[in-house]
Design a protein around this motif. Structure first.
Motif, PDB file in Angstrom:
ATOM      1  N   GLY A 134       0.830  -1.197   0.000  1.00 13.37           N
ATOM      2  CA  GLY A 134       0.000   0.000   0.000  1.00 13.37           C
ATOM      3  C   GLY A 134       0.865   1.247   0.000  1.00 13.37           C
ATOM      4  N   MET A 135       0.232   2.374  -0.325  1.00 15.12           N
ATOM      5  CA  MET A 135       0.929   3.646  -0.427  1.00 15.12           C
ATOM      6  C   MET A 135       0.533   4.548   0.734  1.00 15.12           C
ATOM      7  N   LEU A 136       1.527   5.227   1.331  1.00 17.06           N
ATOM      8  CA  LEU A 136       1.288   6.229   2.370  1.00 17.06           C
ATOM      9  C   LEU A 136       1.394   7.597   1.714  1.00 17.06           C
ATOM     10  N   LEU A 137       0.294   8.335   1.716  1.00 12.88           N
ATOM     11  CA  LEU A 137       0.232   9.628   1.059  1.00 12.88           C
ATOM     12  C   LEU A 137       0.322  10.743   2.088  1.00 12.88           C
ATOM     13  N   GLY A 138       0.686  11.930   1.617  1.00 15.00           N
ATOM     14  CA  GLY A 138       0.635  13.124   2.446  1.00 15.00           C
ATOM     15  C   GLY A 138       1.648  13.149   3.573  1.00 15.00           C
ATOM     16  N   LEU A 139       2.796  12.497   3.411  1.00 17.46           N
ATOM     17  CA  LEU A 139       3.829  12.552   4.436  1.00 17.46           C
ATOM     18  C   LEU A 139       4.504  13.919   4.438  1.00 17.46           C
ATOM     19  N   GLU A 140       5.071  14.292   5.558  1.00 19.90           N
ATOM     20  CA  GLU A 140       5.787  15.550   5.652  1.00 19.90           C
ATOM     21  C   GLU A 140       7.243  15.330   5.242  1.00 19.90           C
ATOM     22  N   PRO A 141       7.790  16.226   4.415  1.00 15.88           N
ATOM     23  CA  PRO A 141       9.178  16.060   3.989  1.00 15.88           C
ATOM     24  C   PRO A 141      10.133  16.182   5.177  1.00 15.88           C
ATOM     25  N   PHE A 142      11.292  15.574   5.021  1.00 18.34           N
ATOM     26  CA  PHE A 142      12.406  15.689   5.966  1.00 18.34           C
ATOM     27  C   PHE A 142      11.951  15.317   7.372  1.00 18.34           C
ATOM     28  N   SER A 143      11.237  14.190   7.455  1.00 19.00           N
ATOM     29  CA  SER A 143      10.698  13.769   8.747  1.00 19.00           C
ATOM     30  C   SER A 143      10.952  12.285   8.934  1.00 19.00           C
ATOM     31  N   ASN A 144      10.999  11.882  10.204  1.00 17.14           N
ATOM     32  CA  ASN A 144      11.148  10.463  10.535  1.00 17.14           C
ATOM     33  C   ASN A 144       9.792   9.907  10.951  1.00 17.14           C
ATOM     34  N   TYR A 145       9.451   8.752  10.410  1.00 18.56           N
ATOM     35  CA  TYR A 145       8.170   8.119  10.688  1.00 18.56           C
ATOM     36  C   TYR A 145       8.414   6.708  11.216  1.00 18.56           C
ATOM     37  N   THR A 146       7.431   6.240  11.982  1.00 22.48           N
ATOM     38  CA  THR A 146       7.418   4.862  12.478  1.00 22.48           C
ATOM     39  C   THR A 146       6.099   4.224  12.069  1.00 22.48           C
ATOM     40  N   LEU A 147       6.116   2.963  11.661  1.00 26.94           N
ATOM     41  CA  LEU A 147       4.875   2.292  11.270  1.00 26.94           C
ATOM     42  C   LEU A 147       4.918   0.837  11.694  1.00 26.94           C
ATOM     43  N   ASN A 148       3.720   0.272  11.795  1.00 27.06           N
ATOM     44  CA  ASN A 148       3.579  -1.174  11.929  1.00 27.06           C
ATOM     45  C   ASN A 148       2.321  -1.602  11.200  1.00 27.06           C
ATOM     46  N   VAL A 149       2.199  -2.890  10.916  1.00 30.59           N
ATOM     47  CA  VAL A 149       1.097  -3.440  10.117  1.00 30.59           C
ATOM     48  C   VAL A 149       0.396  -4.507  10.934  1.00 30.59           C
ATOM     49  N   ARG A 150      -0.939  -4.535  10.832  1.00 33.05           N
ATOM     50  CA  ARG A 150      -1.734  -5.535  11.549  1.00 33.05           C
ATOM     51  C   ARG A 150      -2.759  -6.121  10.584  1.00 33.05           C
ATOM     52  N   ARG A 190       8.692  -0.272  12.096  1.00 33.83           N
ATOM     53  CA  ARG A 190       9.666   0.052  11.056  1.00 33.83           C
ATOM     54  C   ARG A 190       9.825   1.567  11.018  1.00 33.83           C
ATOM     55  N   VAL A 191      11.056   2.036  11.043  1.00 33.82           N
ATOM     56  CA  VAL A 191      11.340   3.479  11.041  1.00 33.82           C
ATOM     57  C   VAL A 191      11.886   3.850   9.670  1.00 33.82           C
ATOM     58  N   PHE A 192      11.393   4.945   9.109  1.00 37.03           N
ATOM     59  CA  PHE A 192      11.883   5.442   7.831  1.00 37.03           C
ATOM     60  C   PHE A 192      11.817   6.959   7.824  1.00 37.03           C
ATOM     61  N   GLY A 193      12.582   7.537   6.965  1.00 38.80           N
ATOM     62  CA  GLY A 193      12.618   8.996   6.863  1.00 38.80           C
ATOM     63  C   GLY A 193      12.309   9.455   5.455  1.00 38.80           C
TER      64      GLY A 193
END
Length: 1192
Positions: A894-910, A924-927
């Motif tokens: 799937g696609m994550l839309l509308g992320l903020e530039p130059f930012s660190n994100y954390t996600l998990n899937v259920r 999972r951490v990504f920037g």
């Protein structure tokens, strides 16, 4: 400057094998076009274009023709093998090969036998570039043998017994078509009782005396040889039995309770069940694991044969046929296994390369069992073929690197398993060719405006040429966004406009040369109907006219066609077409309809329609017509258990014949006061037999209807109570769904009172696990719609049935449905979660699916939780805002839309089922990468001096990265509202203040300011400021090259003596007002007004009483007042929200407009607006000195 148009979609990514050929018609991206212009000097390996089928059944009465056609350059030569060895056709006088072809013709008409030439044939087409081979062609002559002679004894049996008449046709090639007829060659009638099986036998579920005959004959038709063979007639005599004892069904075919069936993928799956019994059983079908495919399932032979078209592996499973009559039912389970001969996933494609390039042939096939892949080179197994250093074999792929001309060859991929094989030829052709354009030169394209225009440029070359398009004779490169270059070289203009007209040049280049071609485009005006035909209502016998006026491009010639009801106009002299009109005279009822005007040109067509309604002329006074009077005298006779006869007397028809009677009934026992439709009878009938349901108190009424409407209801009939009986139907909408992990909730739609057929309505609820061997568990419940089974395993399939019963008996055996016990939360989290960052605001997430057993319920989808990492100051907050995205079904990305530039994100899937969410996957951490910043938060101009201004700003609220610098652009605005030259300045990112020096005194400047990151420049913020006046009276320098010197203008409002004078005047007026007020309180009078009128000072204007400011200035020429508050504040600070207002204030009655970033786009004065520098619009405010000269 020349700019390439990037293709809309690249066919191969970097590092992959480049394609050499692109064709306009997209025939095959890897086929060398056999164009006569190319064939003169272009070589190509052989390609098989036509061959006989793998299983080739021939007619032994005709010559044998085995096809093999191929193309190539030079033309290929042909040879054959038979049964694996070389077939020397020159040694057999009966065998010839067609000239220029590999097709064999075996002349067996004059002599020889077809059986002599049975065998396995294979054709090879060869030239200097390689050899292609055909499939193995198995040649067999068709056979239609005679029936073996046998003595058939007459068959005698009693009525009601079952019977099977065997056919057992001779084995032919191909198998014959079987049918049963009598001596008169009439087909024997078939029905649910008598039918022919798939094996050709004739089955009787039970025999009747009329089945007695001596000419039951089975025929076998061999279509290939067009012959029919017949079996000896069978004699059947049926003796009437004194008592036909009824019996439940048993199966005649297949035998036993279970059987197996195997079918190949893509074939038609045919399942058959034929049962005997008395009365005749009916056959029903179901699939145990689910439903039958809706659009591929067909029933044949009175539902005794189930056929599923295009069967696939998903159709494997257990199928049940159920035979049922009044005495019971029986079922048979057929276990179906779908195997598969090999089928292509990726067939190898022809590959054309230039010397030194890389490439690959891929051959992927699937089947059941998995097919084995083997390679051949020029028809020889690759293991024993000549070695090629540029070739490497990796399973189903051959990889080529640094190919040379000797690498050219034809490769064969063979995929085989026990059910068949696939053979594909694919050549590797190494060529070095300069570009060639195959599209005709100077082609003229004509397109209607606002429609797409496609200009073709089919090309060829090796290596792959690059394509560029130019417009105009001077060769200006195309750089607008409106053009799209397709992979095949076609230039697309999605919305062609008039200015798209012109000459376009297509240029193809590679390292060996260049080729170009011109195309001409003309844009035409669309055809329009400016006067459409109109809806008309005319009287019979009159004349009607429809108008259709068309406007079209003057270079196109339109044709106008008239249609009636989408067909041609009647061939009648009453219809005439005169220029823009269709005229119909002496209109009749047949002329009713829709008339359509269609205007056609060679490029487009339009249409418009109108309806014509023909009415009768105004009639003479006629009798009054009305709906009928109600019927009366209702009577019930012939009262039986399930029927009654109703008769009535019609009322007056009121001059319009009665067309029908409507009978309605009321169920006083179950639905008193509610009337239901029973039946309708013709208007000539006054009695009817009504079918009734058990255990109902009936009351009837009748209504009459004519062309004008329906009468009122008649009076009620007498009541009639029918006897009770067992239910004749079962509840519908039976479902089994668990509400808790350990229960099964069985629900159904109950029967209504009318359907109960008697008192004491109850339901027998039965269930058992689908995959277990348990017996049915049953319980009888009251007239409810739900029953809960407790203590069940979690999410287990159950077979369920609900049967109705009452005090009289049970309903028929109900259908079995499948349900599931309750769901529980999933046990396992998705694994292998991967995140791919696409850009600064978009990321793609992939994960592995959760095993179905671990889901413990119906899979609803997957849910992604993601949140932005908080800074240390925000981390102490209790709540972290998490966003959720849900993806339905079994999607694994799937696609994550509308992320903020130059930012660190954390996600998990259920994983999500009907019960809820499962455990979360590891975080999972990504920037995200940097993006362009927003505009600076504010911009102020402070500390103005004679030749300098200081700018002060706040950084962007959303930097979206690390700021690298600020970009400042500014330009002066002179007295004629013209913009001077634009100056660019780069400022370090750590600055928030900057002083501009060496500016012109008493001059207005416009500033454009934005921040920049490594991703690019952000939005601008604009402001204006003015340097201070040169009190020494020095003239300002000229602003802008080529402009006239501005006259000296002094901002008198900023001079000290003027401010002092204004303060003194204000103080004097204040003193006068105080004195006047004191004298008035003392009762005296002070003639201030008279003195003011007599000694008016033209240099002084009174102050406003509300805010103490001076009155508004007026322009000396048109005396238009300036807006209040338009003066620059004394501290020279220009706020963002005030700067734009100042432009409007200096305008001369023109409403200012602002674009989206706040810049002014209106006019500053009544003078003609000049073209602004660098595309930015601005102006200069009028000088305060001129305003002061007009001060009154």
């Amino acid at each position: 400057m020349q700019l390439k148009i990037m293709p809309k979609k690249k066919r191969l990514s970097a590092g992959r094998v480049p394609l050499i050929l692109f064709l306009c018609q997209m025939i095959s991206a890897l086929e060398v076009p056999l164009d006569p212009k190319l064939l003169e000097d272009l070589v190509q390996p052989p390609t098989i274009t036509q061959q006989s089928p793998k299983d080739y059944i021939i007619d032994p009465r005709e010559n044998i023709v085995i096809q093999c056609e191929a193309k190539g350059k030079p033309p290929p030569s042909f040879s054959w093998t038979r049964n694996g060895t070389h077939f020397d056709i020159e040694k057999d006088p009966l065998v010839t090969m067609k000239p220029g072809s590999g097709t064999l013709v075996i002349n067996i008409m004059s002599e020889g036998k077809a059986e002599t030439y049975e065998g396995v044939y294979q054709c090879t087409a060869r030239n200097e570039r390689g050899a292609a081979i055909s499939n193995n062609i198995v040649v067999r002559p068709s056979r239609s043998p005679l029936w073996t002679k046998e003595k058939l004894e007459p068959i005698t049996l009693q009525s009601g017994q079952s019977l099977v008449l065997p056919c057992r046709p001779p084995v032919g090639l191909p198998p014959p078509i079987i049918f049963w007829m009598d001596n008169s060659f009439q087909r024997l009638p078939q029905s649910e009782r008598v039918s022919q099986g798939l094996n050709g036998d004739l089955y009787f579920s039970n025999v009747l005396p009329e089945d007695t005959r001596e000419d039951y004959i089975c025929y076998a038709r061999f279509n290939h040889t067009q012959t029919i063979q017949q079996k000896q007639p069978i004699s059947v005599k049926v003796v009437s039995a004194k008592l036909n004892r009824e019996r439940p069904p048993t199966f005649l075919i297949p035998e036993g309770n279970t059987s197996n069936k195997e079918e190949l993928r893509g074939n038609v799956l045919s399942l058959e069940c034929i049962a005997e019994g008395l009365p005749t059983p009916l056959i029903y079908w179901m699939k145990e694991e689910g439903t039958l495919p809706f659009n591929r399932t067909y029933y044949k032979n009175f539902q005794k044969t189930l056929q599923i078209l295009q069967v696939s592996e998903a159709d494997s499973g257990n199928y049940q046929c159920i035979a049922k009559n009044a005495l019971g039912s029986i079922h048979h389970t057929i276990s179906v296994t779908v195997k598969a001969a090999p089928y292509w996933i990726t067939a190898p494609q022809n590959l054309v390369l230039s010397p030194g390039e890389n490439g690959a042939l891929i051959c992927r096939a699937n089947g059941n069992p998995k097919p084995r892949i083997s390679w051949l080179s020029n028809g020889v197994p690759i293991e024993i073929a000549p070695d090629d250093p540029s070739r490497k074999i990796d399973g189903d792929t051959i990889i080529f690197s640094n190919v040379q001309e000797r690498s050219s060859a034809v490769y064969q991929c063979n995929a085989s398993n026990e059910y068949g094989y696939l053979l594909a030829n694919a050549f590797v052709n190494v060529l070095a060719e300069p570009p060639r354009i195959l599209t005709s030169a100077n082609t003229l394209y004509q397109v209607i405006a606002n429609r797409p225009a496609l200009l073709d440029c089919a090309f060829f070359g090796s290596p792959l040429p690059t394509i560029e398009w130019f417009k105009g004779a001077k060769g200006s490169a195309l750089h607008e966004d409106i053009y799209v270059l397709h992979d095949n070289g076609t230039l697309e203009i999605p919305v062609a406009q008039k200015d798209s007209t012109g000459t376009y040049t297509c240029v193809a280049r590679n390292k060996l040369g260049m080729a170009k071609n011109e195309a001409h485009l003309e844009i035409k005006d669309p055809t329009r109907i400016i006067k459409q035909p109109e809806f008309s209502v005319v009287q019979r016998g009159s004349t009607v006219s429809f108008e259709c006026k068309v406007k079209h491009d003057h270079t196109l010639i339109p044709t106008v066609l008239w249609l009636k009801d989408k067909g041609e106009l009647p061939n009648d002299g009453r219809f005439t077409i005169d220029k823009d009109h269709l005229v119909v005279t002496d209109v009749s009822d047949d002329d009713n309809g829709t008339y359509t005007c269609v205007a056609n040109t060679t490029l487009d067509n339009v249409s418009a329609s109108a309806v014509l309604i023909v009415v009768a002329p105004t009639p003479t006074p006629a009798p009054i017509y009305d709906v009928p009077n109600p019927p009366f005298d209702l009577e019930l006779t012939d009262q039986l258990d399930k029927s009654v006869q109703l008769s009535w007397t019609p009322g007056d028809d009121n001059n319009s014949p009665i067309t029908k009677f409507i009978i309605e009934y009321e169920d006083a026992m179950h639905e008193a006061g509610l009337w239901h439709h029973q039946t309708e009878v013709p208007g000539t009938q006054t009695t009817t037999q009504l079918k009734l349901s058990p255990y109902v108190i009936y009351t009837f009424r009748v209504m009459a209807e004519n062309s004008l409407g329906r009468s009122l209801p008649s009076e009620r009939s007498e009541q009639y109570l029918t006897k009770a009986a067992e239910p004749d139907k079962n509840p519908t909408t039976v479902e089994g769904l668990g509400s808790e992990p350990d229960n099964l909730v069985i629900t159904w739609k109950p029967l209504n009172g009318f359907e109960s057929n008697g008192p004491g309505l109850q339901y027998k609820v039965s269930w058992r696990q689908k995959d277990g061997d348990d017996e049915w568990t049953s319980v009888v419940v009251a007239n409810v719609s739900k029953y809960i089974v407790s203590g069940t395993p979690t999410f287990v399939p159950y077979l369920i049935k609900v049967q109705a019963l009452n005090d009289v008996g049970f309903a028929p055996e109900p259908a079995v449905v499948m349900g599931h016990s309750g769901e529980d939360l999933p046990m396992v989290a998705p694994g292998n979660v991967q995140v791919t960052v696409v850009n600064s605001t978009l990321a793609e997430v992939h994960w592995d699916p959760v095993p179905l057993k671990s889901i413990r319920g119906h899979l609803q989808g997957y849910r992604i939780y993601y949140w932005k990492a908080q800074s240390s100051s925000k981390r102490n907050r209790r709540h972290i805002e998490k966003k959720i995205l849900t993806f339905q079904g079994s999607k694994t990305h799937g696609m994550l839309l509308g992320l903020e530039p130059f930012s660190n994100y954390t996600l998990n899937v259920r994983v999500v089922n009907g019960k809820g969410e499962g455990p979360a996957s590891p975080d999972r951490v990504f920037g995200t990468p940097e993006g362009v910043p927003s505009a600076p938060s504010s911009l102020k101009i402070i500390n103005p001096t004679l030749d300098s201004l200081t700018l002060e700003w706040d950084p962007p609220s959303h930097p979206n990265g690390i700021l690298t610098e600020y970009i400042l652009k500014y330009q002066p605005i002179n007295s004629t509202h013209e913009l001077g030259p634009l100056v660019d300045l780069k400022i370090p990112a750590n600055k928030t203040r900057w002083t501009l020096k060496n500016l012109n005194f008493s001059t207005r400047y416009k500033f454009y300011f934005n921040a920049q990151t490594s991703a690019g420049s952000g939005s601008q913020i604009t402001e204006e400021g003015i340097t201070t006046v040169d009190e020494a009276g020095i003239l300002p320098p000229d602003v802008g090259a080529g402009k006239a010197m501005a006259s000296r203008q002094v901002d008198i409002a900023t001079q000290g003596w003027f401010i002092g004078l204004m303060c003194a005047v204000a103080l004097l007026i204040l003193i006068l007002l105080i004195v006047c007020f004191i004298r008035r309180n003392k009762g005296g009078k002070y003639p201030v007004k008279e003195k003011e009128d007599a000694h008016a000072d033209p240099e002084i204007q009174p102050m406003k009483e509300d805010d103490g400011t001076f009155g508004e200035y007026s322009d000396a020429e048109d005396h238009k007042p300036l807006k209040k508050g338009s003066r620059t504040p004394s501290d020279r600070t220009v706020k963002k929200e005030d700067s734009d207002d100042s432009l409007v204030d200096y305008g001369e009655g023109v409403n200012g407009q602002f674009n989206e970033d706040g810049s002014f786009i209106g006019q500053y004065s009544g003078k003609k607006e000049k073209e602004p520098a660098e595309g930015n619009e601005s102006s200069e405010a009028p000088s305060p000195v001129n305003a002061m000269n007009s001060f009154v």
